[in-house]
Design a protein around this motif. Structure first.
Motif, short mmCIF file in Angstrom:
data_model
loop_
_atom_site.label_atom_id
_atom_site.label_comp_id
_atom_site.label_asym_id
_atom_site.label_seq_id
_atom_site.Cartn_x
_atom_site.Cartn_y
_atom_site.Cartn_z
N ALA A 1 0.83 -1.19 0.00
CA ALA A 1 0.00 0.00 0.00
C ALA A 1 0.87 1.25 0.00
CB ALA A 1 -0.91 0.01 1.23
N LYS A 2 0.34 2.29 -0.61
CA LYS A 2 0.99 3.59 -0.57
C LYS A 2 -0.08 4.66 -0.68
CE LYS A 2 1.90 4.30 -5.48
NZ LYS A 2 2.92 4.76 -6.43
N TYR A 3 0.27 5.86 -0.29
CA TYR A 3 -0.64 6.97 -0.46
C TYR A 3 -0.83 7.26 -1.94
CZ TYR A 3 -0.73 8.16 4.48
OH TYR A 3 -0.93 8.14 5.82
N ALA A 4 -2.06 7.57 -2.29
CA ALA A 4 -2.40 7.77 -3.70
C ALA A 4 -1.73 9.00 -4.29
CB ALA A 4 -3.91 7.87 -3.85
N PHE A 5 -1.30 9.95 -3.45
CA PHE A 5 -0.67 11.15 -4.01
C PHE A 5 0.76 10.88 -4.45
CE2 PHE A 5 2.07 11.90 -0.48
CZ PHE A 5 1.35 11.67 0.67
#
Length: 122
Positions: A97-101
């Motif tokens: 997972a990672k931040y979408a930004f």
């Protein structure tokens, strides 16, 4: 953020498996969720990713048409449906997972699950 991958196993060539990644501890509407795999003696490679908000997806070229990534918002779970499996799909599969930004689909992942082994026999 905790990610728990499951669903791996032994399958014959041409068969199917569905992997699950249960996510907890984050606001997942802000995330992109990805699947990666690492075969014995090879580098880890990107498989597919999905933007939690909106559901847009991206696939590695070699997975298009055989693999499908999806998510269940109510269960905070991401799936990887794998059809037409081949012996070369044998690998440990990881969800991430990672931040979408964070730009891009294939890298920049901060959180990783423990992996689930998929073995495809010929």
């Amino acid at each position: 953020v905790q990610l728990q991958a499951s669903g791996g196993g032994l399958v014959q060539a041409g068969g199917s498996l569905r992997l699950s990644c249960a996510a907890s501890g984050g606001t997942f509407s802000l995330y992109v969720m990805g699947w990666f795999r690492q075969a014995p003696g090879k580098e880890r490679e990107f498989v597919a990713a999905i933007r939690w908000s909106g559901g847009s997806t991206y696939y590695a070229d070699s997975m298009k048409g055989r693999f499908t990534i999806s998510r269940d918002n109510a269960k905070n779970t991401v799936y990887l449906q794998m059809n037409g499996l081949r012996p070369e799909d044998t690998a440990v599969y990881y969800c991430a997972a990672k931040y979408a930004f964070v730009m891009g689909w294939t890298d920049g992942y901060d959180y990783w699950g423990q992996g689930t082994l998929v073995t495809v026999s010929s």
